[in-house]
Design a protein around this motif. Structure first.
Motif, PDB file in Angstrom:
ATOM      1  N   PRO B  93       0.828  -1.204   0.000  1.00 33.19           N
ATOM      2  CA  PRO B  93       0.000   0.000   0.000  1.00 33.19           C
ATOM      3  C   PRO B  93       0.868   1.261   0.000  1.00 33.19           C
ATOM      4  N   ASP B  94       0.334   2.346  -0.563  1.00 34.97           N
ATOM      5  CA  ASP B  94       1.025   3.643  -0.503  1.00 34.97           C
ATOM      6  C   ASP B  94       0.992   4.168   0.924  1.00 34.97           C
ATOM      7  N   PRO B  95       1.948   4.948   1.373  1.00 31.45           N
ATOM      8  CA  PRO B  95       3.186   5.286   0.695  1.00 31.45           C
ATOM      9  C   PRO B  95       4.200   4.160   0.777  1.00 31.45           C
ATOM     10  N   LYS B  96       5.016   4.019  -0.269  1.00 28.66           N
ATOM     11  CA  LYS B  96       5.975   2.920  -0.301  1.00 28.66           C
ATOM     12  C   LYS B  96       7.279   3.383  -0.938  1.00 28.66           C
ATOM     13  N   TRP B  97       8.342   2.754  -0.502  1.00 25.54           N
ATOM     14  CA  TRP B  97       9.683   3.120  -0.981  1.00 25.54           C
ATOM     15  C   TRP B  97      10.468   1.868  -1.302  1.00 25.54           C
ATOM     16  N   VAL B  98      11.503   2.040  -2.117  1.00 25.86           N
ATOM     17  CA  VAL B  98      12.323   0.899  -2.532  1.00 25.86           C
ATOM     18  C   VAL B  98      13.795   1.251  -2.345  1.00 25.86           C
ATOM     19  N   ILE B  99      14.537   0.344  -1.732  1.00 31.25           N
ATOM     20  CA  ILE B  99      15.997   0.480  -1.678  1.00 31.25           C
ATOM     21  C   ILE B  99      16.584  -0.638  -2.518  1.00 31.25           C
ATOM     22  N   ALA B 100      17.453  -0.301  -3.480  1.00 26.56           N
ATOM     23  CA  ALA B 100      18.199  -1.308  -4.232  1.00 26.56           C
ATOM     24  C   ALA B 100      19.482  -1.563  -3.463  1.00 26.56           C
ATOM     25  N   MET B 101      19.566  -2.713  -2.829  1.00 24.22           N
ATOM     26  CA  MET B 101      20.715  -2.994  -1.970  1.00 24.22           C
ATOM     27  C   MET B 101      21.749  -3.801  -2.755  1.00 24.22           C
ATOM     28  N   GLY B 102      22.937  -3.256  -2.855  1.00 27.10           N
ATOM     29  CA  GLY B 102      24.031  -3.969  -3.497  1.00 27.10           C
ATOM     30  C   GLY B 102      24.124  -3.685  -4.987  1.00 27.10           C
ATOM     31  N   ASP B 103      25.260  -4.110  -5.564  1.00 24.38           N
ATOM     32  CA  ASP B 103      25.523  -3.815  -6.972  1.00 24.38           C
ATOM     33  C   ASP B 103      24.552  -4.530  -7.904  1.00 24.38           C
ATOM     34  N   CYS B 104      24.197  -5.780  -7.569  1.00 21.78           N
ATOM     35  CA  CYS B 104      23.338  -6.540  -8.489  1.00 21.78           C
ATOM     36  C   CYS B 104      21.972  -5.900  -8.610  1.00 21.78           C
ATOM     37  N   ALA B 105      21.387  -5.485  -7.479  1.00 24.61           N
ATOM     38  CA  ALA B 105      20.076  -4.861  -7.539  1.00 24.61           C
ATOM     39  C   ALA B 105      20.166  -3.479  -8.179  1.00 24.61           C
ATOM     40  N   SER B 106      21.304  -2.800  -8.020  1.00 26.34           N
ATOM     41  CA  SER B 106      21.426  -1.442  -8.547  1.00 26.34           C
ATOM     42  C   SER B 106      21.641  -1.428 -10.056  1.00 26.34           C
ATOM     43  N   CYS B 107      22.525  -2.329 -10.569  1.00 26.42           N
ATOM     44  CA  CYS B 107      22.861  -2.234 -11.989  1.00 26.42           C
ATOM     45  C   CYS B 107      23.154  -3.591 -12.621  1.00 26.42           C
ATOM     46  N   GLY B 108      22.883  -4.673 -11.941  1.00 30.07           N
ATOM     47  CA  GLY B 108      23.220  -5.984 -12.497  1.00 30.07           C
ATOM     48  C   GLY B 108      24.540  -6.530 -11.973  1.00 30.07           C
ATOM     49  N   GLY B 109      25.405  -5.633 -11.475  1.00 28.99           N
ATOM     50  CA  GLY B 109      26.666  -6.070 -10.878  1.00 28.99           C
ATOM     51  C   GLY B 109      27.513  -6.870 -11.846  1.00 28.99           C
ATOM     52  N   VAL B 110      28.081  -7.969 -11.366  1.00 24.88           N
ATOM     53  CA  VAL B 110      28.925  -8.788 -12.233  1.00 24.88           C
ATOM     54  C   VAL B 110      28.089  -9.651 -13.170  1.00 24.88           C
ATOM     55  N   PHE B 111      26.777  -9.708 -12.944  1.00 29.31           N
ATOM     56  CA  PHE B 111      25.948 -10.612 -13.744  1.00 29.31           C
ATOM     57  C   PHE B 111      25.397  -9.893 -14.964  1.00 29.31           C
ATOM     58  N   ASN B 112      26.285  -9.523 -15.880  1.00 31.56           N
ATOM     59  CA  ASN B 112      25.842  -8.869 -17.106  1.00 31.56           C
ATOM     60  C   ASN B 112      25.508  -9.962 -18.118  1.00 31.56           C
ATOM     61  N   ASN B 113      24.384 -10.669 -17.905  1.00 25.03           N
ATOM     62  CA  ASN B 113      24.035 -11.760 -18.807  1.00 25.03           C
ATOM     63  C   ASN B 113      22.535 -11.863 -18.990  1.00 25.03           C
ATOM     64  N   TYR B 114      22.125 -12.856 -19.771  1.00 27.31           N
ATOM     65  CA  TYR B 114      20.731 -12.983 -20.185  1.00 27.31           C
ATOM     66  C   TYR B 114      19.784 -13.256 -19.033  1.00 27.31           C
ATOM     67  N   ALA B 115      20.267 -13.771 -17.920  1.00 23.78           N
ATOM     68  CA  ALA B 115      19.364 -14.284 -16.901  1.00 23.78           C
ATOM     69  C   ALA B 115      19.015 -13.256 -15.839  1.00 23.78           C
ATOM     70  N   VAL B 116      19.774 -12.149 -15.744  1.00 20.75           N
ATOM     71  CA  VAL B 116      19.634 -11.244 -14.617  1.00 20.75           C
ATOM     72  C   VAL B 116      19.178  -9.870 -15.104  1.00 20.75           C
ATOM     73  N   VAL B 117      18.226  -9.269 -14.386  1.00 21.38           N
ATOM     74  CA  VAL B 117      17.747  -7.929 -14.701  1.00 21.38           C
ATOM     75  C   VAL B 117      18.866  -6.938 -14.419  1.00 21.38           C
ATOM     76  N   GLN B 118      19.140  -6.040 -15.385  1.00 18.08           N
ATOM     77  CA  GLN B 118      20.264  -5.111 -15.238  1.00 18.08           C
ATOM     78  C   GLN B 118      19.846  -3.900 -14.405  1.00 18.08           C
ATOM     79  N   GLY B 119      19.654  -4.135 -13.129  1.00 17.79           N
ATOM     80  CA  GLY B 119      19.209  -3.075 -12.231  1.00 17.79           C
ATOM     81  C   GLY B 119      17.724  -3.208 -11.981  1.00 17.79           C
ATOM     82  N   VAL B 120      17.335  -3.220 -10.707  1.00 18.02           N
ATOM     83  CA  VAL B 120      15.934  -3.445 -10.379  1.00 18.02           C
ATOM     84  C   VAL B 120      15.102  -2.213 -10.724  1.00 18.02           C
ATOM     85  N   ASP B 121      15.772  -1.087 -11.070  1.00 16.73           N
ATOM     86  CA  ASP B 121      15.026   0.108 -11.481  1.00 16.73           C
ATOM     87  C   ASP B 121      14.341  -0.080 -12.835  1.00 16.73           C
ATOM     88  N   GLU B 122      14.623  -1.207 -13.518  1.00 13.93           N
ATOM     89  CA  GLU B 122      13.870  -1.498 -14.738  1.00 13.93           C
ATOM     90  C   GLU B 122      12.452  -1.966 -14.413  1.00 13.93           C
TER      91      GLU B 122
END
Lengths: 175, 160
Positions: B93-122
């Motif tokens: 329910p609103d209000p709601k917030w999101v924290i992207a914790m760590g490199d993988c959630a922020s930008c994909g981190g070392v997992f630049n491949n087909y299986a992982v979302v490149q940042g949860v902001d997508e």
């Protein structure tokens, strides 16, 4: 009590004699035996190894993409005999234009998920498989990601000179 | 007895409604009990006695998205998991917030491949990105304090 991993070289002449021309080639490397067979005789070879040589367990079934070569794909079956403490490998080659193999589910039940994984990642279809669906990738996924022509990277690596361009193309989520 | 006598006659305190609501929201955020990968281990450590997230009013991890205000995406999000994460976000329910914790959630981190979302902001809008692989608990707490500052400054009409 037998060893867990014993050399299975003694096995090779027996199997080759019993199966005749179903075994196209027998490779021996450091005590490891690999039987190369054709797609048509694969189930026969696996059934023989299970019933006559007591290889009760299919430890793994996997696929290799040898891209420049033809035939391009190899299916590899790793068999283990728990009662004899032996391991053996069965290999069969598939052409790129005809990526179909007989399913080993009738011989080893655990081949079900292994063959689904091979289908998912390499696109090899298994005839007679009870449930030929993707197992790892989402159902709507297009392509088979472990093929050599599949791109390795999804997103260009960002540096200071190209960061803004990558950021402009990125599909950011809305509320 | 106690505090009231020392305060003396305080009378009336005036502030804006926006500030009062922002202050109330920021100091009782309930994060969702939700971890995806190794960052979740650090997140658990952040809540545990040594780092003690309850000092900032956030000790109550809710197992249901209906009761949560904050989603800490702790770890890599696979393409198959992405619809699940978005559903959980939509259920909050609103209000709601999101924290992207760590490199993988922020930008994909070392997992630049087909299986992982490149940042949860997508898939969900992110308020605070916490860097690190994994971030230490102090880093996550710093990110949470940044989020509290952000909530305190939010205009009232944001969640209409």
């Amino acid at each position: 009590m037998s060893q867990v991993i014993a050399p299975s070289t003694g096995l090779a002449p027996d199997v080759a004699t019993a199966l005749g021309d179903a075994i196209q080639d027998t490779l021996v490397f450091r005590g490891e035996v690999t039987f190369v067979t054709s797609r048509e005789r694969l189930i026969e070879v696996l059934t023989h190894l299970r019933d006559q040589q007591r290889f009760e367990m299919l430890a793994d079934e996997t696929c290799v993409d040898y891209l420049p070569q033809e035939p391009r794909f190899a299916l590899i079956y790793q068999l283990t005999s728990l009662s004899r403490g032996l391991r053996v490998r069965v290999k069969t080659y598939l052409s790129e234009t005809d990526k179909v193999a007989p399913s080993a589910c009738g011989v080893y039940v655990c081949a079900n998920w292994l063959e689904r994984e091979i289908y998912d990642l390499f696109g090899v279809r298994f005839e007679g498989h009870p449930d030929m669906r993707r197992i790892l990738m989402p159902p709507g996924w297009e392509g088979h990601p472990l093929l050599k022509e599949h791109p390795v990277k999804v997103e260009e690596v960002a540096f200071s000179f190209n960061r803004q361009r990558i950021d402009a193309d990125k599909p950011y989520a809305q509320e | 007895m106690g505090l009231e006598q020392k305060l003396g006659d305080m009378g009336v305190v005036t502030t804006s409604l926006e500030k009062a609501i922002g202050w109330a929201r920021s100091n009782a955020i309930w994060p969702m009990l939700f971890g995806l990968a190794c960052c979740a281990i650090e997140m658990m450590s952040t809540q545990a006695s040594r780092y003690d997230l309850s000092r900032f009013g956030m000790e109550l991890m809710r197992a249901s998205p209906r009761q949560s205000d904050l989603m800490i995406v702790a770890g890599r999000v696979s393409r198959k998991m992405a619809p699940v994460v978005r559903t959980l976000y939509d259920q909050m329910p609103d209000p709601k917030w999101v924290i992207a914790m760590g490199d993988c959630a922020s930008c994909g981190g070392v997992f630049n491949n087909y299986a992982v979302v490149q940042g949860v902001d997508e898939i969900v809008p992110v308020d605070v990105y916490v860097a690190g692989c994994p971030p230490r608990p102090e880093t996550l707490i710093d990110g949470i304090l940044k989020l509290q500052d952000k909530i305190k400054k939010e205009p009232l009409n944001k969640w209409q």
